[in-house]
Enzyme design. Structure first.
Site, mmCIF file in Angstrom:
data_model
loop_
_atom_site.group_PDB
_atom_site.id
_atom_site.type_symbol
_atom_site.label_atom_id
_atom_site.label_comp_id
_atom_site.label_asym_id
_atom_site.label_seq_id
_atom_site.Cartn_x
_atom_site.Cartn_y
_atom_site.Cartn_z
ATOM 1 N N GLY A 26 1.623 3.483 6.454
ATOM 2 C CA GLY A 26 0.743 3.231 7.580
ATOM 3 C C GLY A 26 1.319 3.675 8.909
ATOM 4 N N ASN A 27 2.655 3.577 9.070
ATOM 5 C CA ASN A 27 3.283 3.977 10.328
ATOM 6 C C ASN A 27 3.181 5.470 10.582
ATOM 7 O OD1 ASN A 27 5.246 3.848 8.001
ATOM 8 N ND2 ASN A 27 6.409 5.102 9.440
ATOM 9 N N LYS A 30 -1.437 -11.183 -1.222
ATOM 10 C CA LYS A 30 -1.398 -10.058 -0.288
ATOM 11 C C LYS A 30 -2.090 -10.433 1.025
ATOM 12 C CE LYS A 30 -0.930 -5.656 0.907
ATOM 13 N NZ LYS A 30 0.396 -5.063 1.151
ATOM 14 N N LYS A 52 -0.500 0.679 -2.516
ATOM 15 C CA LYS A 52 -0.692 2.139 -2.510
ATOM 16 C C LYS A 52 0.493 2.893 -3.107
ATOM 17 C CE LYS A 52 1.907 3.379 1.282
ATOM 18 N NZ LYS A 52 2.990 4.372 1.334
ATOM 19 N N LYS A 98 7.867 0.016 -2.470
ATOM 20 C CA LYS A 98 8.211 1.435 -2.471
ATOM 21 C C LYS A 98 9.286 1.726 -3.517
ATOM 22 C CE LYS A 98 7.107 2.080 2.444
ATOM 23 N NZ LYS A 98 6.273 0.861 2.502
#
Length: 313
Positions: free
Chosen positions: A19-20, A133, A214, A276
């Site tokens: 997102g960043n 979440k 994601k 991640k």
């Protein structure tokens, strides 16, 4: 290039944009800031594409879907849309910006297309019983008590509560054959935004109110495409152990077994680096050549094996 580098132009690589990489630097970003951040990321991606890499892009959508949820707080019930529809909306929104920026950076070399992507989840996934979440705006205790959905205290301060939703494991990408066909034609595909729209198969496809991670969906898509490399772009050049302590050190080349050890030791932040590294670990464990964590501006060097956390068997 050193021995860790992958030759460009062999199999596709899946690049997951955090997102960043899609927002301006300010906490309260404007749309112009977002557009500029996307354009900056597109320029960095173009370097890898010019180098011959066949790139498939995925991306996060947390701030964007949060904005839509905030808007939903201020409309009457008949106008509200379920969460799976909001995920689809943000896929199109972000995909449009990324696709346009890439077309502007690569006017003569490749076409790009956004695929609104569904991801199958198990209706019996335990995540549906225990939503964890956090999504959307923050609430005071009184506001949280008035909400029709489940909320949880997630921080300190005057507005510590936030909506929590299930985050089930992704099983398969519904549109994987269409994405594969586009990649084989030389199209630059933007897909699986926000982890994909979560759906279940019960005779037909049916959307469910959940959010799929994601990075985990990116790992599933990379495996389905036969990709050799999964790249996760974020705001740090490496994943770290002992992060923000006196013992902090970057992970450079690391095996999946070592990553598993660090995960079990609680080394990575639950809502940041942990998913991640879990996705990177799974990708290599299940046959991928390597997975990489780095920043957008170091992408080409990381693909050459010169920087970033390189997870390899």
């Amino acid at each position: 290039m050193d021995d860790d580098s992958q030759r460009a132009g062999t199999e596709p690589i899946v690049v997951a944009l955090g997102g960043n990489t899609l927002l301006g630097s300010q906490g309260h970003w404007t749309f112009d800031e977002q557009r500029e951040a996307v354009a900056r990321t597109a320029r960095q991606l173009a370097d890898a594409i010019h180098a011959g890499y066949d790139v498939v892009l995925t991306h996060g959508n947390g701030p964007q879907v949060g904005t839509l949820l905030l808007q939903q707080d201020n409309v009457e019930e008949p106008a509200r849309r379920p969460l799976d529809v909001l995920v689809a909306e943000t896929q199109a929104q972000i995909g449009y910006l990324v696709q346009q920026a890439l077309d502007n950076e690569l006017p003569d070399s490749t076409d790009s297309v956004t695929v609104v992507t569904q991801v199958v989840v198990d209706p019996d996934d335990p995540a549906f019983e225990t939503p964890t979440k956090p999504v959307g705006p923050f609430y005071t205790e009184a506001q949280a008590a008035e909400r029709a959905f489940e909320t949880r205290r997630v921080r300190s301060g005057d507005r510590p509560y936030r909506r929590v939703v299930p985050s089930p494991e992704p099983i398969e990408v519904v549109e994987d054959e269409e994405i594969t066909s586009l990649v084989e034609r030389g199209t630059l595909v933007v897909a699986a935004g926000g982890g994909g729209v979560p759906v279940v198969r019960d005779g037909t496809l049916r959307g469910v109110e959940a959010v799929v991670d994601k990075d985990k969906t990116s790992q599933v898509l990379a495996a389905e495409l036969g990709a050799e490399t999964l790249v996760v772009l974020t705001d740090v050049e490496f994943a770290y152990v002992g992060y923000e302590t006196a013992d902090e050190r970057p992970l450079r080349r690391v095996s999946p077994a070592a990553v598993r050890g660090h995960l079990e030791a609680g080394e990575f932040g639950e809502g940041s680096m942990r998913p991640k590294m879990e996705a990177c670990c799974r990708f290599v464990e299940r046959g991928g050549e390597r997975a990489v964590v780095t920043t957008p501006d170091r992408l080409l060097e990381a693909l050459a094996g010169e920087t970033g956390t390189q997870v390899r068997a």
